[in-house]
Design an enzyme around this catalytic site. Structure first.
Site, PDB file in Angstrom:
ATOM      1  N   SER A  52     -31.808  37.320  86.109  1.00 24.23           N
ATOM      2  CA  SER A  52     -31.035  36.472  87.022  1.00 24.23           C
ATOM      3  C   SER A  52     -29.924  35.745  86.261  1.00 24.23           C
ATOM      4  CB  SER A  52     -31.950  35.432  87.672  1.00 24.23           C
ATOM      5  OG  SER A  52     -32.362  34.506  86.693  1.00 24.23           O
TER       6      SER A  52
ATOM      7  N   ASP B 208     -29.662  39.770  88.982  1.00 23.24           N
ATOM      8  CA  ASP B 208     -30.223  39.111  90.168  1.00 23.24           C
ATOM      9  C   ASP B 208     -29.504  37.777  90.411  1.00 23.24           C
ATOM     10  OD1 ASP B 208     -32.219  38.786  92.182  1.00 23.24           O
ATOM     11  OD2 ASP B 208     -33.438  37.566  90.820  1.00 23.24           O
ATOM     12  N   HIS B 209     -29.201  37.487  91.672  1.00 22.68           N
ATOM     13  CA  HIS B 209     -28.628  36.197  92.066  1.00 22.68           C
ATOM     14  C   HIS B 209     -27.400  35.797  91.261  1.00 22.68           C
ATOM     15  CE1 HIS B 209     -31.503  34.909  95.068  1.00 22.68           C
ATOM     16  NE2 HIS B 209     -32.489  35.304  94.300  1.00 22.68           N
TER      17      HIS B 209
ATOM     18  N   ASP C 283     -24.632  36.890  95.027  1.00 28.21           N
ATOM     19  CA  ASP C 283     -25.264  35.896  95.899  1.00 28.21           C
ATOM     20  C   ASP C 283     -24.250  34.816  96.275  1.00 28.21           C
ATOM     21  OD1 ASP C 283     -26.696  33.941  97.144  1.00 28.21           O
ATOM     22  OD2 ASP C 283     -28.190  33.697  95.558  1.00 28.21           O
TER      23      ASP C 283
ATOM     24  N   GLU D  81     -26.586  38.754 100.025  1.00 34.06           N
ATOM     25  CA  GLU D  81     -27.585  37.909 100.681  1.00 34.06           C
ATOM     26  C   GLU D  81     -26.988  37.184 101.872  1.00 34.06           C
ATOM     27  OE1 GLU D  81     -30.371  35.764  98.259  1.00 34.06           O
ATOM     28  OE2 GLU D  81     -29.944  33.887  99.293  1.00 34.06           O
TER      29      GLU D  81
ATOM     30  N   GLY E   6     -38.344  35.763  96.908  1.00 34.37           N
ATOM     31  CA  GLY E   6     -39.403  34.758  96.989  1.00 34.37           C
ATOM     32  C   GLY E   6     -40.753  35.368  97.303  1.00 34.37           C
TER      33      GLY E   6
ATOM     34  N   ASN F 188     -38.882  41.316  95.553  1.00 36.39           N
ATOM     35  CA  ASN F 188     -38.587  40.601  94.306  1.00 36.39           C
ATOM     36  C   ASN F 188     -39.706  39.619  93.963  1.00 36.39           C
ATOM     37  OD1 ASN F 188     -36.094  41.819  94.464  1.00 36.39           O
ATOM     38  ND2 ASN F 188     -34.922  39.915  94.426  1.00 36.39           N
TER      39      ASN F 188
ATOM     40  N   THR G 177     -41.920  34.230  90.045  1.00 35.63           N
ATOM     41  CA  THR G 177     -42.802  33.089  89.740  1.00 35.63           C
ATOM     42  C   THR G 177     -44.259  33.528  89.542  1.00 35.63           C
ATOM     43  OG1 THR G 177     -41.331  31.701  91.033  1.00 35.63           O
ATOM     44  CG2 THR G 177     -43.556  30.852  90.643  1.00 35.63           C
TER      45      THR G 177
HETATM   46  O1  G3H Z   1     -34.748  36.976  93.008  1.00 35.31           O
HETATM   47  C1  G3H Z   1     -35.895  36.757  92.608  1.00 35.31           C
HETATM   48  C2  G3H Z   1     -36.962  36.505  93.525  1.00 35.31           C
HETATM   49  O2  G3H Z   1     -36.544  36.207  94.772  1.00 35.31           O
HETATM   50  C3  G3H Z   1     -38.207  35.905  92.990  1.00 35.31           C
HETATM   51  O3  G3H Z   1     -38.713  34.828  93.729  1.00 35.31           O
HETATM   52  O4  G3H Z   1     -39.950  33.580  91.977  1.00 35.31           O
HETATM   53  O5  G3H Z   1     -40.401  33.207  94.342  1.00 35.31           O
HETATM   54  O6  G3H Z   1     -41.076  35.360  93.290  1.00 35.31           O
HETATM   55  P1  G3H Z   1     -40.112  34.199  93.318  1.00 35.31           P
HETATM   56 ZN    ZN Z   2     -34.391  35.691  94.801  1.00 35.86          ZN
END
Ligand code: G3H
Ligand code: ZN
Length: 271
Positions: A46, A79-80, A101, A131, A202, A223, A226
């Site tokens: 990211s 990512d992002h 993003d 997004e 997420g 994705n 966390t």
């Molecule tokens: O872009 C990365 C993800 O959306 C990860 O989200 O950390 O909630 O799994 P997360």
């Molecule tokens: Zn994400």
């Protein structure tokens, strides 16, 4: 194996899991898990991870090399990314997939800037994700409560020419409990209407059963970040608690890498 784009992975598979890399052990663990599961995988860095390291190239060159040498189909994805220059750098380095993003910008600006990024990255064979969160772009896609509007998503995908769309369907980033409630009717409606693959962000907050259901309804890229960081950190904590005099990082990073590889393998086999 040569790196593939996320699009090529999706051409060959119903869905792919994408795991975020912060440090080398993440990438090693993700590829070990994928090799054991015999499943394709996306490794993603990211913009936040790039900020943490202070530069894109050093970490990503290692990840690109690991992924290219792995005996599984793999893509390396940015990512992002909110910054077009970072996307251009990633494309030049050999990333096969990028996410622009601009979801918190007003809709027209998100659309215009995304279309420019898509054209230039796709010209280099790179798969482009964007997004769409709250209608009109008032909130990012993963702010709790935000939902992607179906008509807006159709318009956005068609006019930007993107390859994949991250949608707001009830998940939110960085949840440490897997208790999100997804809007399955919305996932089905979006999948039925939008011409490009849908991406669930997420996903750490989503239970195994709900991930499987989301994929069955049309989510194509999932994705996860966390959740594997939790596995990694709990392992490090346990090792250091059991061996308080440890100083060699390999003695606690190695078991954490093993734990993440096990969980990646398990998750890949769910889908
Ligand atoms: O872009 C990365 C993800 O959306 C990860 O989200 O950390 O909630 O799994 P997360
Ligand atoms: Zn994400």
């Amino acid at each position: 194996m040569p790196l593939l784009s996320t699009g090529e992975l999706l051409d060959r598979n119903r869905a792919v899991l994408a795991f975020n890399v912060i440090q080398l052990e993440h990438a090693e663990a993700i590829l070990i898990g994928a090799e054991r599961a015999k499943r394709p995988v996306v490794l993603q860095l990211s913009e936040n991870a790039v900020k943490y390291h202070g530069a894109l190239a050093p970490t990503s060159l290692a990840v690109l090399r690991l992924a290219a040498d792995a005996p599984v189909d793999a893509a390396v994805h940015l990512d992002h990314a909110e910054n077009e220059d970072l996307i251009a750098e990633a494309v030049a380095l050999g990333f096969t997939s990028v996410m622009f993003d601009a979801a918190t910008l007003p809709y027209a600006e998100n659309l215009e800037r995304t279309a420019v990024v898509a054209r230039s990255a796709q010209a280099r064979g790179v798969w482009v994700e964007a997004e769409l969160g709250a209608i009109g772009g008032k909130g990012g896609a993963h702010t709790p409560g935000v939902r992607t509007d179906v008509d807006e998503a159709v318009d956005f995908a068609g006019r930007t020419g993107i390859d994949g769309l991250a949608v707001a369907v009830g998940s939110s980033h960085a949840m440490t409990s897997r208790s999100a409630s997804l809007d399955f009717d919305l996932i089905a409606a979006l999948a039925g209407a939008v011409s490009v693959p849908l991406v669930l962000h997420g996903s750490s907050g989503v239970s195994d059963d709900d991930l499987v259901r989301a994929v069955s309804l049309g989510i194509r890229k999932v994705n996860i970040s966390t959740h594997i960081n939790g596995v990694f950190s709990r392992s490090v904590r346990a090792t250091l608690a059991a061996h308080p005099d440890l100083v060699d990082p390999r003695k606690y990073l190695g078991p954490a890498r093993d734990a993440v590889a096990d969980e990646v393998e398990r998750l890949l086999l769910l889908i």
